[in-house]
Scaffold this motif. Structure first.
Motif, PDB file in Angstrom:
ATOM      1  N   VAL A  65      33.403  23.945  28.976  1.00 51.67           N
ATOM      2  CA  VAL A  65      34.465  24.875  29.779  1.00 51.67           C
ATOM      3  C   VAL A  65      33.983  23.837  31.228  1.00 51.67           C
ATOM      4  CG1 VAL A  65      33.989  27.238  30.573  1.00 51.67           C
ATOM      5  CG2 VAL A  65      33.915  26.836  27.872  1.00 51.67           C
ATOM      6  N   PRO A  66      34.421  24.442  31.675  1.00 50.65           N
ATOM      7  CA  PRO A  66      33.758  23.792  33.372  1.00 50.65           C
ATOM      8  C   PRO A  66      33.109  25.085  34.064  1.00 50.65           C
ATOM      9  CG  PRO A  66      36.782  24.296  33.544  1.00 50.65           C
ATOM     10  CD  PRO A  66      36.070  24.695  32.578  1.00 50.65           C
ATOM     11  N   ASP A  67      31.825  24.228  34.596  1.00 50.85           N
ATOM     12  CA  ASP A  67      30.608  24.776  35.295  1.00 50.85           C
ATOM     13  C   ASP A  67      31.288  25.461  36.636  1.00 50.85           C
ATOM     14  OD1 ASP A  67      29.346  23.672  34.286  1.00 50.85           O
ATOM     15  OD2 ASP A  67      29.150  22.301  35.772  1.00 50.85           O
ATOM     16  N   GLY A  68      30.621  27.154  36.436  1.00 54.72           N
ATOM     17  CA  GLY A  68      31.172  28.455  37.072  1.00 54.72           C
ATOM     18  C   GLY A  68      32.999  29.068  36.805  1.00 54.72           C
ATOM     19  N   ALA A  69      32.809  28.928  35.394  1.00 54.68           N
ATOM     20  CA  ALA A  69      34.791  28.961  35.395  1.00 54.68           C
ATOM     21  C   ALA A  69      34.918  30.663  35.433  1.00 54.68           C
ATOM     22  CB  ALA A  69      34.402  29.240  33.906  1.00 54.68           C
ATOM     23  N   PRO A  70      35.794  30.758  36.563  1.00 56.79           N
ATOM     24  CA  PRO A  70      35.463  31.930  37.173  1.00 56.79           C
ATOM     25  C   PRO A  70      36.429  33.209  36.018  1.00 56.79           C
ATOM     26  CG  PRO A  70      37.556  31.071  38.335  1.00 56.79           C
ATOM     27  CD  PRO A  70      36.568  29.723  37.378  1.00 56.79           C
ATOM     28  N   GLU A  71      35.782  34.054  36.029  1.00 53.60           N
ATOM     29  CA  GLU A  71      35.897  35.325  34.374  1.00 53.60           C
ATOM     30  C   GLU A  71      37.745  35.601  34.921  1.00 53.60           C
ATOM     31  OE1 GLU A  71      35.147  39.963  34.261  1.00 53.60           O
ATOM     32  OE2 GLU A  71      33.288  38.253  34.876  1.00 53.60           O
ATOM     33  N   GLY A  79      34.395  34.012  30.412  1.00 51.14           N
ATOM     34  CA  GLY A  79      34.691  35.037  31.156  1.00 51.14           C
ATOM     35  C   GLY A  79      33.821  36.582  30.015  1.00 51.14           C
ATOM     36  N   LEU A  80      34.496  36.722  29.646  1.00 47.33           N
ATOM     37  CA  LEU A  80      34.070  36.969  28.493  1.00 47.33           C
ATOM     38  C   LEU A  80      32.463  37.062  28.000  1.00 47.33           C
ATOM     39  CD1 LEU A  80      34.382  39.839  26.579  1.00 47.33           C
ATOM     40  CD2 LEU A  80      35.309  38.119  24.816  1.00 47.33           C
ATOM     41  N   ALA A  81      32.416  35.947  27.374  1.00 44.90           N
ATOM     42  CA  ALA A  81      31.664  35.801  27.256  1.00 44.90           C
ATOM     43  C   ALA A  81      29.977  35.643  28.407  1.00 44.90           C
ATOM     44  CB  ALA A  81      30.960  33.670  26.274  1.00 44.90           C
ATOM     45  N   ARG A 138      25.001  37.237  30.238  1.00 42.29           N
ATOM     46  CA  ARG A 138      24.313  37.592  30.981  1.00 42.29           C
ATOM     47  C   ARG A 138      23.739  36.145  31.685  1.00 42.29           C
ATOM     48  NH1 ARG A 138      25.458  41.711  33.195  1.00 42.29           N
ATOM     49  NH2 ARG A 138      25.935  43.136  31.726  1.00 42.29           N
ATOM     50  N   ASN A 139      23.823  34.254  30.724  1.00 42.19           N
ATOM     51  CA  ASN A 139      23.292  33.079  31.043  1.00 42.19           C
ATOM     52  C   ASN A 139      24.270  32.293  30.596  1.00 42.19           C
ATOM     53  OD1 ASN A 139      22.033  30.936  30.254  1.00 42.19           O
ATOM     54  ND2 ASN A 139      20.186  31.598  30.438  1.00 42.19           N
ATOM     55  N   PRO A 140      24.499  32.058  32.059  1.00 40.08           N
ATOM     56  CA  PRO A 140      25.475  30.492  32.204  1.00 40.08           C
ATOM     57  C   PRO A 140      26.000  29.768  30.983  1.00 40.08           C
ATOM     58  CG  PRO A 140      24.935  31.075  34.169  1.00 40.08           C
ATOM     59  CD  PRO A 140      24.471  31.941  33.317  1.00 40.08           C
ATOM     60  N   ALA A 141      24.439  28.856  30.569  1.00 40.26           N
ATOM     61  CA  ALA A 141      23.879  28.177  30.065  1.00 40.26           C
ATOM     62  C   ALA A 141      24.949  28.538  28.758  1.00 40.26           C
ATOM     63  CB  ALA A 141      22.858  27.551  29.785  1.00 40.26           C
ATOM     64  N   HIS A 142      24.265  29.677  28.367  1.00 40.02           N
ATOM     65  CA  HIS A 142      24.361  30.734  26.692  1.00 40.02           C
ATOM     66  C   HIS A 142      26.372  30.781  26.614  1.00 40.02           C
ATOM     67  CE1 HIS A 142      19.844  31.886  26.173  1.00 40.02           C
ATOM     68  NE2 HIS A 142      20.690  30.805  26.199  1.00 40.02           N
ATOM     69  N   VAL A 200      35.109  35.262  20.602  1.00 40.92           N
ATOM     70  CA  VAL A 200      33.933  35.306  21.854  1.00 40.92           C
ATOM     71  C   VAL A 200      33.280  36.042  21.673  1.00 40.92           C
ATOM     72  CG1 VAL A 200      33.492  35.070  23.896  1.00 40.92           C
ATOM     73  CG2 VAL A 200      35.855  33.719  22.790  1.00 40.92           C
ATOM     74  N   HIS A 201      33.664  37.141  21.530  1.00 39.58           N
ATOM     75  CA  HIS A 201      32.403  38.747  21.226  1.00 39.58           C
ATOM     76  C   HIS A 201      31.506  38.478  20.445  1.00 39.58           C
ATOM     77  CE1 HIS A 201      31.453  42.861  20.971  1.00 39.58           C
ATOM     78  NE2 HIS A 201      31.518  42.768  22.049  1.00 39.58           N
ATOM     79  N   ARG A 202      32.024  38.038  19.431  1.00 41.86           N
ATOM     80  CA  ARG A 202      31.337  38.129  18.370  1.00 41.86           C
ATOM     81  C   ARG A 202      30.190  37.009  18.278  1.00 41.86           C
ATOM     82  NH1 ARG A 202      34.656  36.946  14.502  1.00 41.86           N
ATOM     83  NH2 ARG A 202      34.654  35.048  14.525  1.00 41.86           N
ATOM     84  N   LYS A 203      30.335  35.891  18.556  1.00 43.25           N
ATOM     85  CA  LYS A 203      29.803  34.982  18.944  1.00 43.25           C
ATOM     86  C   LYS A 203      28.313  35.280  19.707  1.00 43.25           C
ATOM     87  CE  LYS A 203      31.781  31.855  16.439  1.00 43.25           C
ATOM     88  NZ  LYS A 203      31.261  30.929  15.175  1.00 43.25           N
ATOM     89  N   ALA A 204      29.258  35.972  20.807  1.00 44.34           N
ATOM     90  CA  ALA A 204      28.432  35.894  22.073  1.00 44.34           C
ATOM     91  C   ALA A 204      27.001  37.046  21.385  1.00 44.34           C
ATOM     92  CB  ALA A 204      29.059  36.857  23.391  1.00 44.34           C
ATOM     93  N   VAL A 205      26.941  38.044  20.907  1.00 44.43           N
ATOM     94  CA  VAL A 205      26.987  39.326  20.205  1.00 44.43           C
ATOM     95  C   VAL A 205      25.782  38.760  18.976  1.00 44.43           C
ATOM     96  CG1 VAL A 205      26.430  41.044  18.216  1.00 44.43           C
ATOM     97  CG2 VAL A 205      28.348  41.132  20.339  1.00 44.43           C
TER      98      VAL A 205
END
Length: 201
Positions: A7-13, A52-54, A59-63, A97-102
């Motif tokens: 994912v490009p750094d800072g991909a805009p939500e 953006g969802l992740a 709430r952590n760009p690297a994660h 994505v949501h499941r992976k983030a949780v």
């Protein structure tokens, strides 16, 4: 496909996702047949929304970047299970994505909880004066002589902590072991020193 593009750094939500729902569903169907180019196009059209969802969840760009990559790998491997009759391709992807983030949040919280529990359970008590006795009551030469009798892993951990001045976390990093393992080695080494030098517990 064993990997997807980063994912490009800072991909805009709010960046446009590109492609209409029918086109995205078609790309996903082609990907299910092994078409990597189709999946790459699907990725390009949806990655900003996925990232953006992740990011909103973890709430952590690297994660968020790691979660997004994991989600696309999962999407590629399970693309044959996508059913257009049950929802849009983007909706299906964002569910992953949501499941992976949780899962990532739970994993981080569990690791933090384990460290906190370890710290509570291994905190020195009034009756455990091993490290204080080693420094206050015994001269350095005697301590080093006793340290030399420890196992290699115990000696490394003790020397880094008490002679090198490193924290437990830094010792774990230097030895490339989990924090709990580093603490155990330090603790075992100190107990061994106490026994060798006859320090009362």
């Amino acid at each position: 496909m064993d990997h997807v593009r980063p994912v490009p750094d800072g991909a805009p939500e709010g960046a446009p996702s590109g492609g209409n729902p029918a086109q995205l569903a078609d790309l996903l169907r082609q990907a299910a047949l092994g078409d990597e180019a189709a999946f790459a196009a699907f990725y390009d059209a949806t990655s900003a929304r996925a990232y953006g969802l992740a990011l909103r969840v973890v709430r952590n760009p690297a994660h968020a970047e790691e979660v997004t990559q994991e989600a696309y790998l999962d999407a590629w491997r399970s693309s044959t299970r996508y059913d257009a009759g049950r929802g849009s391709a983007v909706g299906w992807l964002l569910t992953i994505v949501h499941r992976k983030a949780v899962d990532r949040i739970r994993s981080v919280e569990a690791a933090t909880s384990r460290d906190e529990t370890w710290n509570r359970e291994t905190a020195p008590t009034d009756h455990d004066q091993t490290s204080e006795a080693a420094h206050a009551s015994l001269d350095a030469a005697r301590v080093r002589s006793a340290v030399a009798t420890l196992t290699d892993v115990q000696r490394q951990a003790v020397e880094l902590t008490y002679f090198g001045g490193y924290t437990h976390t830094e010792v774990a990093t230097l030895l490339d072991v989990p924090l709990g393992t580093a603490k155990t080695r330090i603790r075992d080494g100190l107990i061994r020193l106490r026994d060798l030098m006859g320090v009362a517990s």
